[in-house]
Design a protein around this motif. Structure first.
Motif, PDB file in Angstrom:
ATOM      1  N   TRP A 142       0.838  -1.205   0.000  1.00 20.68           N
ATOM      2  CA  TRP A 142       0.000   0.000   0.000  1.00 20.68           C
ATOM      3  C   TRP A 142       0.874   1.257   0.000  1.00 20.68           C
ATOM      4  O   TRP A 142       0.588   2.229  -0.703  1.00 20.68           O
ATOM      5  CB  TRP A 142      -0.940  -0.004   1.204  1.00 20.68           C
ATOM      6  N   ILE A 143       1.935   1.251   0.768  1.00 23.28           N
ATOM      7  CA  ILE A 143       2.826   2.416   0.836  1.00 23.28           C
ATOM      8  C   ILE A 143       3.525   2.636  -0.503  1.00 23.28           C
ATOM      9  O   ILE A 143       3.546   3.755  -1.037  1.00 23.28           O
ATOM     10  CB  ILE A 143       3.848   2.253   1.980  1.00 23.28           C
ATOM     11  N   VAL A 144       4.090   1.582  -1.073  1.00 23.86           N
ATOM     12  CA  VAL A 144       4.788   1.696  -2.360  1.00 23.86           C
ATOM     13  C   VAL A 144       3.837   2.186  -3.441  1.00 23.86           C
ATOM     14  O   VAL A 144       4.159   3.125  -4.184  1.00 23.86           O
ATOM     15  CB  VAL A 144       5.432   0.341  -2.758  1.00 23.86           C
ATOM     16  N   LEU A 145       2.663   1.588  -3.540  1.00 22.62           N
ATOM     17  CA  LEU A 145       1.730   1.976  -4.597  1.00 22.62           C
ATOM     18  C   LEU A 145       1.269   3.423  -4.444  1.00 22.62           C
ATOM     19  O   LEU A 145       1.122   4.141  -5.446  1.00 22.62           O
ATOM     20  CB  LEU A 145       0.531   1.026  -4.625  1.00 22.62           C
ATOM     21  N   GLN A 146       1.065   3.881  -3.213  1.00 22.33           N
ATOM     22  CA  GLN A 146       0.656   5.279  -3.016  1.00 22.33           C
ATOM     23  C   GLN A 146       1.764   6.241  -3.422  1.00 22.33           C
ATOM     24  O   GLN A 146       1.491   7.326  -3.938  1.00 22.33           O
ATOM     25  CB  GLN A 146       0.227   5.514  -1.575  1.00 22.33           C
ATOM     26  N   HIS A 147       3.010   5.839  -3.227  1.00 26.27           N
ATOM     27  CA  HIS A 147       4.115   6.698  -3.659  1.00 26.27           C
ATOM     28  C   HIS A 147       4.295   6.653  -5.171  1.00 26.27           C
ATOM     29  O   HIS A 147       4.753   7.630  -5.764  1.00 26.27           O
ATOM     30  CB  HIS A 147       5.411   6.331  -2.933  1.00 26.27           C
ATOM     31  N   LEU A 148       3.947   5.558  -5.810  1.00 27.32           N
ATOM     32  CA  LEU A 148       4.026   5.476  -7.263  1.00 27.32           C
ATOM     33  C   LEU A 148       2.978   6.340  -7.947  1.00 27.32           C
ATOM     34  O   LEU A 148       3.215   6.881  -9.020  1.00 27.32           O
ATOM     35  CB  LEU A 148       3.855   4.021  -7.742  1.00 27.32           C
ATOM     36  N   MET A 149       1.811   6.478  -7.333  1.00 25.16           N
ATOM     37  CA  MET A 149       0.709   7.157  -8.009  1.00 25.16           C
ATOM     38  C   MET A 149       0.826   8.673  -8.013  1.00 25.16           C
ATOM     39  O   MET A 149       0.168   9.328  -8.802  1.00 25.16           O
ATOM     40  CB  MET A 149      -0.642   6.720  -7.429  1.00 25.16           C
ATOM     41  N   GLY A 150       1.621   9.257  -7.163  1.00 29.46           N
ATOM     42  CA  GLY A 150       1.759  10.707  -7.135  1.00 29.46           C
ATOM     43  C   GLY A 150       0.638  11.372  -6.342  1.00 29.46           C
ATOM     44  O   GLY A 150      -0.380  10.769  -6.030  1.00 29.46           O
ATOM     45  N   GLU A 151       0.858  12.640  -6.023  1.00 26.82           N
ATOM     46  CA  GLU A 151      -0.045  13.360  -5.106  1.00 26.82           C
ATOM     47  C   GLU A 151      -1.462  13.508  -5.632  1.00 26.82           C
ATOM     48  O   GLU A 151      -2.425  13.329  -4.903  1.00 26.82           O
ATOM     49  CB  GLU A 151       0.536  14.734  -4.762  1.00 26.82           C
ATOM     50  N   GLU A 152      -1.621  13.843  -6.913  1.00 29.44           N
ATOM     51  CA  GLU A 152      -2.969  14.037  -7.456  1.00 29.44           C
ATOM     52  C   GLU A 152      -3.797  12.757  -7.322  1.00 29.44           C
ATOM     53  O   GLU A 152      -4.960  12.787  -6.907  1.00 29.44           O
ATOM     54  CB  GLU A 152      -2.904  14.455  -8.924  1.00 29.44           C
ATOM     55  N   ALA A 153      -3.201  11.637  -7.668  1.00 26.65           N
ATOM     56  CA  ALA A 153      -3.922  10.367  -7.566  1.00 26.65           C
ATOM     57  C   ALA A 153      -4.140   9.978  -6.109  1.00 26.65           C
ATOM     58  O   ALA A 153      -5.159   9.362  -5.773  1.00 26.65           O
ATOM     59  CB  ALA A 153      -3.179   9.270  -8.313  1.00 26.65           C
TER      60      ALA A 153
END
Length: 163
Positions: A142-153
Motif C-alpha cells: 500500500w505504501i509503495v503503490l501510493q508513492h508510485l501514483m503521485g499526489e494528485e492520484a
C-alpha cells in the motif's frame, strides 16, 4: 508452486531491482485482470468499461465530473465508453435533481451483476495474495503503490476510500 523471488535486501535501488519491480507490476496486473478481460471481451467490452463500472458501483449516483477526476480521463474518452455501457443496458445516466447540469451515473441491475461477478473473482485473487504475503507485506505494498501514483492520484484514492 514456483519459488517466490525476493529483492536483494540493501540493494533495492539498483537498476535491476527497479526493473524487477516494474516487471512485477506488469505481470501481476495483466495476469490478475486476465479473467476479467476475458469476461468483458465476451460482451465486446474492455478495461476502460470495467474501470467506469467499478467506480460507479463504488459510488452509485456519482456525477460525471467526479468520476473523470478519479479516472484521470477526458470527457471525450469517458463519453465513448459510457455510451457503450448505456447502450448495452449496463449503466444509466440521469440528470441531477438539484443541479440539472449534473449527469449522475448508476449501474443497472444487469451492470451491477456483471461488476460484482468480476469483482468477486478479483477479490478472491487479492485475498489469496494478501494471505500468502502477510500483513506487513500488504502494508508495504500500500505504501509503495501510493508513492508510485503521485499526489494528485493520492487525493483521489483518499476520496474513494472515504466512500
Amino acid at each position: 508452486m514456483t519459488e517466490i523471488l525476493l529483492p536483494p535486501g540493501d540493494e533495492f535501488l539498483r537498476e535491476e531491482t527497479i526493473r524487477g519491480g516494474m516487471d512485477l507490476l506488469f505481470f501481476s496486473n495483466t495476469r490478475h485482470l486476465r479473467h476479467a478481460d476475458d469476461t468483458l471481451a465476451e460482451l465486446g467490452l474492455g478495461r476502460a468499461h470495467h474501470r467506469i463500472m467499478y467506480f460507479v458501483a463504488r459510488q452509485p449516483g456519482i456525477n460525471v465530473t467526479a468520476l473523470l477526476a478519479i479516472l484521470g480521463i477526458t470527457k471525450q474518452s469517458f463519453g465513448r465508453v459510457a455510451k457503450q455501457l448505456i447502450a448495452k443496458g449496463l449503466m444509466e445516466q440521469h440528470t441531477g435533481e438539484r443541479d440539472r447540469r449534473q449527469r449522475l451515473l448508476k449501474l443497472t441491475p444487469e451492470g451491477a451483476k456483471l461488476e460484482k461477478a468480476i469483482f468477486d473473482d478479483l477479490h478472491d485473487n487479492v485475498v489469496r495474495a494478501y494471505r500468502a504475503a502477510g500483513s506487513e507485506a500488504v502494508t508495504g505494498l500500500w505504501i509503495v503503490l501510493q508513492h508510485l501514483m503521485g499526489e494528485e492520484a493520492r487525493v483521489q484514492f483518499r476520496t474513494v476510500q472515504r466512500l
